[in-house]
Write a protein that holds these residues in place. Structure first.
Motif, PDB file in Angstrom:
ATOM      1  N   PRO A  19       0.827  -1.262   0.125  1.00  0.00           N
ATOM      2  CA  PRO A  19      -0.008   0.153   0.044  1.00  0.00           C
ATOM      3  C   PRO A  19       0.905   1.311  -0.036  1.00  0.00           C
ATOM      4  O   PRO A  19       1.894   1.366   0.676  1.00  0.00           O
ATOM      5  CB  PRO A  19      -0.764  -0.029   1.376  1.00  0.00           C
ATOM      6  N   ASP A  20       0.494   2.168  -0.938  1.00  0.00           N
ATOM      7  CA  ASP A  20       1.009   3.472  -1.024  1.00  0.00           C
ATOM      8  C   ASP A  20       2.197   3.577  -1.804  1.00  0.00           C
ATOM      9  O   ASP A  20       2.740   4.569  -2.156  1.00  0.00           O
ATOM     10  CB  ASP A  20       1.603   3.883   0.241  1.00  0.00           C
ATOM     11  N   ALA A  21       2.690   2.513  -2.485  1.00  0.00           N
ATOM     12  CA  ALA A  21       3.603   2.629  -3.344  1.00  0.00           C
ATOM     13  C   ALA A  21       3.402   3.441  -4.614  1.00  0.00           C
ATOM     14  O   ALA A  21       4.055   3.784  -5.454  1.00  0.00           O
ATOM     15  CB  ALA A  21       4.218   1.135  -3.766  1.00  0.00           C
ATOM     16  N   GLY A  22       2.084   3.333  -4.922  1.00  0.00           N
ATOM     17  CA  GLY A  22       1.603   4.098  -6.063  1.00  0.00           C
ATOM     18  C   GLY A  22       0.614   3.258  -7.056  1.00  0.00           C
ATOM     19  O   GLY A  22       0.823   3.565  -8.450  1.00  0.00           O
ATOM     20  N   LYS A  23       0.275   2.130  -6.661  1.00  0.00           N
ATOM     21  CA  LYS A  23      -0.615   1.434  -7.515  1.00  0.00           C
ATOM     22  C   LYS A  23      -1.777   2.146  -8.146  1.00  0.00           C
ATOM     23  O   LYS A  23      -2.022   2.022  -9.621  1.00  0.00           O
ATOM     24  CB  LYS A  23      -1.292   0.278  -6.841  1.00  0.00           C
ATOM     25  N   THR A  24      -2.639   2.897  -7.408  1.00  0.00           N
ATOM     26  CA  THR A  24      -3.762   3.564  -7.759  1.00  0.00           C
ATOM     27  C   THR A  24      -3.315   4.723  -8.715  1.00  0.00           C
ATOM     28  O   THR A  24      -4.064   4.677  -9.810  1.00  0.00           O
ATOM     29  CB  THR A  24      -4.599   4.093  -6.805  1.00  0.00           C
ATOM     30  N   THR A  25      -2.281   5.543  -8.459  1.00  0.00           N
ATOM     31  CA  THR A  25      -1.922   6.426  -9.347  1.00  0.00           C
ATOM     32  C   THR A  25      -1.431   5.851 -10.495  1.00  0.00           C
ATOM     33  O   THR A  25      -1.789   6.375 -11.904  1.00  0.00           O
ATOM     34  CB  THR A  25      -0.630   7.006  -8.847  1.00  0.00           C
ATOM     35  N   LEU A  26      -0.526   4.882 -10.542  1.00  0.00           N
ATOM     36  CA  LEU A  26      -0.191   4.302 -11.948  1.00  0.00           C
ATOM     37  C   LEU A  26      -1.185   3.709 -12.740  1.00  0.00           C
ATOM     38  O   LEU A  26      -1.228   3.848 -13.846  1.00  0.00           O
ATOM     39  CB  LEU A  26       0.914   2.905 -11.627  1.00  0.00           C
ATOM     40  N   VAL A  43      -9.653   7.947 -11.662  1.00  0.00           N
ATOM     41  CA  VAL A  43      -9.742   6.817 -10.801  1.00  0.00           C
ATOM     42  C   VAL A  43     -10.325   7.133  -9.526  1.00  0.00           C
ATOM     43  O   VAL A  43     -11.145   6.460  -8.871  1.00  0.00           O
ATOM     44  CB  VAL A  43      -8.614   5.989 -10.902  1.00  0.00           C
ATOM     45  N   LYS A  44      -9.581   7.872  -8.920  1.00  0.00           N
ATOM     46  CA  LYS A  44      -9.970   8.395  -7.441  1.00  0.00           C
ATOM     47  C   LYS A  44     -11.386   8.858  -7.370  1.00  0.00           C
ATOM     48  O   LYS A  44     -11.922   8.655  -6.458  1.00  0.00           O
ATOM     49  CB  LYS A  44      -8.954   9.698  -6.933  1.00  0.00           C
ATOM     50  N   SER A  45     -11.756   9.959  -8.476  1.00  0.00           N
ATOM     51  CA  SER A  45     -13.229  10.205  -8.238  1.00  0.00           C
ATOM     52  C   SER A  45     -14.102   8.859  -8.283  1.00  0.00           C
ATOM     53  O   SER A  45     -15.199   9.089  -7.771  1.00  0.00           O
ATOM     54  CB  SER A  45     -13.495  11.450  -9.150  1.00  0.00           C
ATOM     55  N   ILE A 138       9.946   1.099 -10.537  1.00  0.00           N
ATOM     56  CA  ILE A 138      10.310   1.836  -9.235  1.00  0.00           C
ATOM     57  C   ILE A 138       9.854   3.150  -9.404  1.00  0.00           C
ATOM     58  O   ILE A 138      10.071   4.087 -10.167  1.00  0.00           O
ATOM     59  CB  ILE A 138      11.855   1.576  -9.239  1.00  0.00           C
ATOM     60  N   ASN A 139       8.948   3.417  -8.438  1.00  0.00           N
ATOM     61  CA  ASN A 139       8.185   4.630  -8.521  1.00  0.00           C
ATOM     62  C   ASN A 139       8.654   5.760  -7.645  1.00  0.00           C
ATOM     63  O   ASN A 139       9.476   5.477  -6.677  1.00  0.00           O
ATOM     64  CB  ASN A 139       6.642   4.142  -8.045  1.00  0.00           C
ATOM     65  N   LYS A 140       8.021   6.867  -7.850  1.00  0.00           N
ATOM     66  CA  LYS A 140       8.564   8.152  -7.015  1.00  0.00           C
ATOM     67  C   LYS A 140       9.837   8.746  -7.189  1.00  0.00           C
ATOM     68  O   LYS A 140      10.392   9.160  -6.068  1.00  0.00           O
ATOM     69  CB  LYS A 140       8.023   8.021  -5.547  1.00  0.00           C
ATOM     70  N   LEU A 141      10.459   8.667  -8.346  1.00  0.00           N
ATOM     71  CA  LEU A 141      11.656   9.168  -8.532  1.00  0.00           C
ATOM     72  C   LEU A 141      11.981  10.744  -8.354  1.00  0.00           C
ATOM     73  O   LEU A 141      13.035  11.044  -8.172  1.00  0.00           O
ATOM     74  CB  LEU A 141      12.215   8.921 -10.127  1.00  0.00           C
ATOM     75  N   ASP A 142      10.863  11.470  -8.302  1.00  0.00           N
ATOM     76  CA  ASP A 142      10.766  12.771  -8.066  1.00  0.00           C
ATOM     77  C   ASP A 142      10.960  13.002  -6.775  1.00  0.00           C
ATOM     78  O   ASP A 142      11.415  14.032  -6.226  1.00  0.00           O
ATOM     79  CB  ASP A 142       9.496  13.438  -8.567  1.00  0.00           C
ATOM     80  N   ARG A 143      11.135  11.917  -5.861  1.00  0.00           N
ATOM     81  CA  ARG A 143      11.434  12.278  -4.374  1.00  0.00           C
ATOM     82  C   ARG A 143      12.898  11.468  -4.043  1.00  0.00           C
ATOM     83  O   ARG A 143      13.280  10.652  -4.990  1.00  0.00           O
ATOM     84  CB  ARG A 143      10.655  11.417  -3.510  1.00  0.00           C
ATOM     85  N   GLU A 144      13.528  12.038  -3.184  1.00  0.00           N
ATOM     86  CA  GLU A 144      14.893  11.306  -2.868  1.00  0.00           C
ATOM     87  C   GLU A 144      14.427  10.082  -2.414  1.00  0.00           C
ATOM     88  O   GLU A 144      13.659   9.631  -1.383  1.00  0.00           O
ATOM     89  CB  GLU A 144      15.294  12.068  -1.540  1.00  0.00           C
ATOM     90  N   GLY A 253      10.484   5.551 -12.813  1.00  0.00           N
ATOM     91  CA  GLY A 253       9.833   6.845 -12.991  1.00  0.00           C
ATOM     92  C   GLY A 253       8.893   7.422 -11.966  1.00  0.00           C
ATOM     93  O   GLY A 253       9.474   7.086 -10.795  1.00  0.00           O
ATOM     94  N   SER A 254       8.222   8.238 -12.344  1.00  0.00           N
ATOM     95  CA  SER A 254       7.095   8.806 -11.244  1.00  0.00           C
ATOM     96  C   SER A 254       5.720   8.769 -11.968  1.00  0.00           C
ATOM     97  O   SER A 254       5.429   9.565 -12.780  1.00  0.00           O
ATOM     98  CB  SER A 254       7.670  10.270 -11.052  1.00  0.00           C
ATOM     99  N   ALA A 255       4.824   7.839 -11.255  1.00  0.00           N
ATOM    100  CA  ALA A 255       3.733   7.671 -11.693  1.00  0.00           C
ATOM    101  C   ALA A 255       2.891   9.200 -11.784  1.00  0.00           C
ATOM    102  O   ALA A 255       2.213   9.456 -12.560  1.00  0.00           O
ATOM    103  CB  ALA A 255       2.880   6.724 -10.973  1.00  0.00           C
ATOM    104  N   VAL A 256       2.804   9.843 -10.407  1.00  0.00           N
ATOM    105  CA  VAL A 256       2.166  11.027 -10.153  1.00  0.00           C
ATOM    106  C   VAL A 256       2.384  12.057 -11.329  1.00  0.00           C
ATOM    107  O   VAL A 256       1.842  12.783 -11.753  1.00  0.00           O
ATOM    108  CB  VAL A 256       2.088  11.524  -9.085  1.00  0.00           C
ATOM    109  N   ASN A 257       3.800  12.073 -11.753  1.00  0.00           N
ATOM    110  CA  ASN A 257       4.265  12.855 -12.910  1.00  0.00           C
ATOM    111  C   ASN A 257       4.037  12.286 -14.333  1.00  0.00           C
ATOM    112  O   ASN A 257       4.656  12.990 -15.363  1.00  0.00           O
ATOM    113  CB  ASN A 257       5.599  13.440 -12.587  1.00  0.00           C
TER     114      ASN A 257
END
Ligand code: G4P
Length: 526
Positions: A19-26, A43-45, A138-144, A253-257
């Motif tokens: 959970p929270d790794a970014g499945k929904t976003t991806l 998807v969220k809505s 591998i997600n969230k590359l926009d973060r450290e 990558g970065s799913a959210v971006n």
């Protein structure tokens, strides 16, 4: 001919992650690339809208979990993708396991700061059972996050699968500049708020472009050095090893971006397997066989609370489904008209006219269909490998109003058909015992019993630690065993005999004393 083409176009998969790794976003971004939704956030809505239409889902919302899983179909290029969603919460893991029996491959999402997490390890074990091919994102590359090499090492050592990097990050967090594609020799630049299509991404072919040097600045030389190292030390992508479940191609990558998602999707449709042949009780079924076969891996209740409907999700394994056709329901040996079947286009549920191997259809169910059931065009065989796991927690249902016993029985039986909980009736008492793999499920059942069946009940703990399905070839010995151990035996919702053990030691002794009896920790749906 059409069948062959349609089957080859299918890609049926699930996303596995902690959970929270970014499945929904991806998921949302994949749908966006597939043109299935127009706007990010849908998807969220959709999730929110679903919550609003069903009261018991308010409970999931309160607890911040997603209990329901759904199926989304979308086209991408000339392919048809079926994405089977899996519930993320650990208490619903059985559901997830069964979804994984219905896919041909999986996509694993890992948070670059957290690395391999506990749920990922468990889900990976399940994929291992069937050598399911896995692509890693591998997600969230926009973060450290942790260094890419360290992350690959962790996947290899903790999950025991060889990694083949396909894209490689250029920087990370605030220094993120892009990714380099090791197979196409392209650099995809990271531009927040863009990257929606190839057209709005800046892509350079090769590393020698002066503009690329300028854009990367002092990271350019670093990148060249790092790539030399990576190319020398890492495993090259080997499709056969991937298909055999021995190697995982890795994307960053970065799913959210939206970043790094398109190379992932492109490689997925190119390399992921189409519908595979599947084992049954009598023979292996090829997806190219012309007669329809399929199995039910999930039952979901009250998708529309106004109609109290239950929907059985069937994965098609061979042949062609056409609306209104009759199929043979193997367990009950009855012909059943599959009228008003649903597909799950990402935009909405729609009535389906035809469906092909790899697709999932939803069949309206009034209690006759169970998880694990096989449908054919007359042949007497059943797909194997769809397990019911022994629950680890047991509680006795206690009614506040004893007059509601009928409703309670009905409610428990129907809710257990969905597969998340199991319902047992002891041979020697009138107790109603519910088994689950997570505590939360008791709350969900109590809530739904009240909401949907008007039954107010409590679940109290009882002295049972585990369950075993009991089988015996020798009828006489089985009857003898049944008589001697009646106080430990129950029937499950399908009428199968189950030993409910008060302690592990008791179970061990029972096994030793009855060598002719087989104690199974899972009930394979037959
Ligand atoms: P899940 O389905 O695997 O549980 O994860 P989900 O997609 O809901 O993502 C969990 C959180 O991580 C969300 O933040 C989401 O926005 C964020 N996230 C996903 N991908 C990325 C990424 O590439 N980079 C960064 N920085 N964050 C990402 P949230 O705060 O929980 O939700 P929200 O308020 O953003 O909706």
């Amino acid at each position: 001919m059409t069948q062959l083409l349609e089957t080859r176009r299918r890609r049926t998969f699930a996303i596995i992650s902690h959970p929270d790794a970014g499945k929904t976003t991806l998921t949302e971004k994949l749908l966006l690339f597939g043109g299935a939704i127009q706007m990010a956030g849908s998807v969220k809505s959709r999730k929110a809208a679903r919550h609003a239409t069903s009261d018991w889902m308010a409970l999931e919302k309160e607890r911040g979990i997603s209990v329901t899983s759904s199926v989304m179909q979308f086209p991408y290029e000339d392919r048809v993708i079926n994405l089977l969603d899996t519930p993320g919460h650990a208490d619903f893991s059985e559901d997830t396991y069964r979804v994984l029996t219905a896919v041909d491959s999986a996509l694993m999402v890992i948070d670059c700061a957290k690395g391999v997490e506990e749920r990922t390890i468990k889900l990976m074990e399940v994929c291992r059972l069937r050598d399911t091919p896995i692509i890693t994102f591998i997600n969230k590359l926009d973060r450290e996050g942790r260094s890419p090499i360290e992350l690959l090492d962790e996947v290899e050592s903790v999950l025991g699968i060889q990694c083949a990097p396909v894209t490689w990050p250029i920087g990370m967090g605030s220094r993120l500049k892009g990714v380099y594609h090791l197979l196409t020799n392209e650099v995809h630049l990271y531009e927040p708020g863009r990257n929606f299509t190839r057209q709005d991404s800046t892509i350079f072919t090769g590393l020698d472009h002066p503009e690329l040097r300028r854009r990367l600045g002092d990271m350019y030389d670093e990148l060249r050095e790092e790539l030399e190292l990576v190319l020398g030390a890492s495993n090259p992508f080997d499709r056969d090893a991937y298909l055999a479940g021995k190697q995982t191609p890795v994307f960053f990558g970065s799913a959210v971006n939206n970043f790094g998602v398109q190379p992932l999707l492109d490689a997925f449709v190119e390399n992921a397997p189409g519908p595979l042949a599947r084992a049954t009780t009598s023979r292996v079924i090829s997806p190219d066989e012309t007669k329809l076969t399929g199995f039910v891996f999930k039952i979901q209740a009250n998708m529309d609370p106004m109609h109290r409907d239950r929907v059985a999700f069937m994965r098609i394994c061979s042949g062609k489904f056409t609306a209104g056709m009759k199929a043979f329901h193997v367990r009950t040996r009855k012909e059943m008209k599959l009228a008003n079947a649903l597909t799950f286009m990402a935009s909405d549920r729609e009535l389906v006219e035809t469906a092909w191997p790899g697709d999932v259809i939803g069949i309206h169910n009034h209690g006759t269909i169970s998880i694990g059931d096989t449908f054919t065009e007359g042949e007497n065989l059943s797909f194997t490998g769809i397990p019911n796991f022994a629950p680890e927690l047991f509680r006795r249902a206690r009614l506040r109003d004893p007059l509601k016993i009928k409703q309670l029985q009905k409610g428990l039986a129907q809710l257990s058909e969905e597969g998340a909980t199991q319902f047992f009736r002891p041979l020697m008492s009138n107790d109603l015992i519910l088994g689950a793999v997570g505590v939360l499920q008791f709350d969900v059942v109590a809530y739904r019993l009240k909401d949907e069946y008007g039954v107010d009940c409590l679940f109290e703990t009882i002295g049972v630690v585990t369950a075993r399905w009991v089988h015996g070839e020798d009828e006489k010995k089985l009857a003898e065993f049944r008589e001697k151990n009646a106080s430990f035996l129950s029937l499950d919702a399908a009428g199968e005999l189950v030993y409910l053990a008060p302690t592990r030691v008791n179970l061990q002794l029972a096994i030793e004393r009855a060598p002719a009896i087989r104690f199974a920790a899972t009930r394979e749906h037959a």
